[in-house]
Design an enzyme around this catalytic site. Sequence first.
Site, PDB file in Angstrom:
ATOM      1  CE  LYS A 280      -3.826  -1.848   0.115  1.00 44.93           C
ATOM      2  NZ  LYS A 280      -5.329  -1.967  -1.126  1.00 44.93           N
TER       3      LYS A 280
ATOM      4  N   GLY B  32      25.119   0.031  34.187  1.00 43.27           N
ATOM      5  CA  GLY B  32      23.688   0.235  34.747  1.00 43.27           C
ATOM      6  C   GLY B  32      24.163   1.167  35.567  1.00 43.27           C
TER       7      GLY B  32
ATOM      8  CB  CYS C  83      30.427   1.803  33.530  1.00 47.54           C
ATOM      9  SG  CYS C  83      30.558   3.112  33.698  1.00 47.54           S
TER      10      CYS C  83
ATOM     11  N   GLY D  97      29.711  -2.987  35.113  1.00 47.24           N
ATOM     12  CA  GLY D  97      30.468  -4.363  35.030  1.00 47.24           C
ATOM     13  C   GLY D  97      32.021  -4.193  35.741  1.00 47.24           C
TER      14      GLY D  97
ATOM     15  CG  HIS E  66      30.284   3.808  28.730  1.00 51.15           C
ATOM     16  ND1 HIS E  66      29.041   2.737  28.989  1.00 51.15           N
ATOM     17  CD2 HIS E  66      30.308   4.803  29.816  1.00 51.15           C
ATOM     18  CE1 HIS E  66      29.255   3.169  30.458  1.00 51.15           C
ATOM     19  NE2 HIS E  66      29.115   3.978  30.755  1.00 51.15           N
TER      20      HIS E  66
ATOM     21  CD  GLU F 129      30.020   0.661  25.787  1.00 48.25           C
ATOM     22  OE1 GLU F 129      30.969   0.497  25.699  1.00 48.25           O
ATOM     23  OE2 GLU F 129      28.898   1.012  26.486  1.00 48.25           O
TER      24      GLU F 129
HETATM   25  N1  GLN Z   1      26.073   3.095  38.104  1.00 43.69           N
HETATM   26  C1  GLN Z   1      27.074   3.294  38.126  1.00 43.69           C
HETATM   27  C2  GLN Z   1      27.970   4.425  38.485  1.00 43.69           C
HETATM   28  O1  GLN Z   1      27.509   5.780  38.084  1.00 43.69           O
HETATM   29  C3  GLN Z   1      27.432   2.445  36.916  1.00 43.69           C
HETATM   30  C4  GLN Z   1      27.614   3.997  35.711  1.00 43.69           C
HETATM   31  C5  GLN Z   1      27.244   2.968  33.817  1.00 43.69           C
HETATM   32  O2  GLN Z   1      27.428   1.672  34.495  1.00 43.69           O
HETATM   33  N2  GLN Z   1      27.442   4.289  33.128  1.00 43.69           N
HETATM   34  O3  GLN Z   1      29.405   4.638  38.484  1.00 43.69           O
END
Ligand code: GLN
Length: 536
Positions: A187, A355, A382, A384, A508, A510
Amino acid sequence: MKYIFITGGVCSSLGKGLTAASIGMLLEKRGLKVALLKLDPYLNVDPGTMNPFQHGEVYVTDDGAETDLDLGHYYRYTDSPLSCASNATSGQIYNTVIKRERRGDYLGKTVQVIPHITDEIKKRIIDCSSQEENIAVVLVEIGGTVGDIESLPFLEAIRQFRNENPEDCLNAHLTYVPYIKAAGEVKTKPSQHSVQALRQIGIMPDVILCRCENSLDQEVKDKISLFCNVPKDAVIEEVDVENTIYEVPMKLHEQKLDDLICKKLNLPDCRPNFDEWKNFIEVVKNPKGTITIGIVGKYVQHQDAYKSIFEALSHGALKFGYTLVVRKFEADKLVELNNIEERIKGCDGYLVPGGFGERGWEGKIFTAKYCRENEIPFFGICLGMQVLAVEYARNVAKISGANSTEVDPHTENPIISLLNEQKKVMNVGGTMRLGAYSCKLNKTSKAFAAYGKEVISERHRHRYEFNNSFKDVLEKSGLLFSGTLNEGDLVEIIEVATHPWMVGVQFHPEFKSKPTDPHPLFEEFVKAAIDHQKKV
Ligand code: GLN
């Protein structure tokens, strides 16, 4: 300077960012320097305060801007400069204008969307084009869908911009051409309507890009050309790609989109060279094997929450001729359901991404323990890295109650604690430790082996750090502090020296991986995972 404006119609998630990045890449391969700008219609000043479930990943630039994830596509496909000048939201634009008003810059005037907001939007376009010398083309992607109330000021601004620079602008509109199964037909009506909406506000598209499931018949393309008022060769299909999203630029090139753009904008007509790009697509099509990485995080069900991590892993895998399979584990569910080992086992390596907050923390700690004890490659990014440090402190150095103050503010042994500079921070938005810092590597480390140099620069986004008062005791129990802030003592990389590959980084990596130039840490992590697979 030439400008290409990319709008979207019918619905969101059609891949405007990918399309903008792909066009940028095609022009770059023709020898033109490009810059990309994402304009986002929402009122947040930046996406940094938004939930990743809503917005996906926050992409961080060297200069510490928290930006839209489309900038990650721009990075992976092009060499466009990326900075705070590469992303602007309505929130930022209004904020700037309102601050100016308070300062008295508009004394006597009524401050209005037109011209004050639209002028500020046009200024952002110019700012993006002047980030570096020799930029020949600026690609401006307008977030949202035509017809949204929110995006009107942006569309009005690009209408004015073209009016002021008629020879130098091109509008490309990405739309959706659905296949209705019951009727057995595709469509074109939704596309016609979205182009009508554009025309109502004075924008005439020069190119219509049609997202579709299957290739479109010439008849359908002719209809779109007729109703949307573009030449037949300016109806370009964007069929869902089979193997990898990195095929998109090649598919556009096959339909001569780059020729058309160069002709229309009077850009030099030269032969592009796609050899490198084509080579890695061949690898994707004919892999030697697959490598399975388990990702244990909080936002794993959201496709885009760890976008750059998935991409960086796939770049690493590609480097060795492998395709990547990702198994996603929701960290908090792991703990609730117990029997964690049974649930997660079987991957060639595990990654704990960045996180915030305590949800899922113990599931991540378990993952680190499982990898350490079973000599399975582990990559902590981070949060991690913080997980890696706390797990090691608890289970190897036997520091009782070891934790992060983000998870337990009253922990007796705060292995991870708030950065000093964060203690006085009151606002939440834009106040983390953000952007690029350089880091010095220990020459005996796996990190050094990966980078092959002593000083590196990586991007950050965090508030907590490794607490240096635990450095000695952890070092004595075998933890290697392999990277430290170049001008300071902040811990940036931690490794378990006796493990095949257990590395945590506070930054980071990545954000700085390309299919044609994988990030060294992702490359080495995948290599370790391949070795592990062979061993098993
Ligand atoms: N929460 C963690 C901090 O603030 C890690 C931050 C993150 O993983 N971007 O240090």
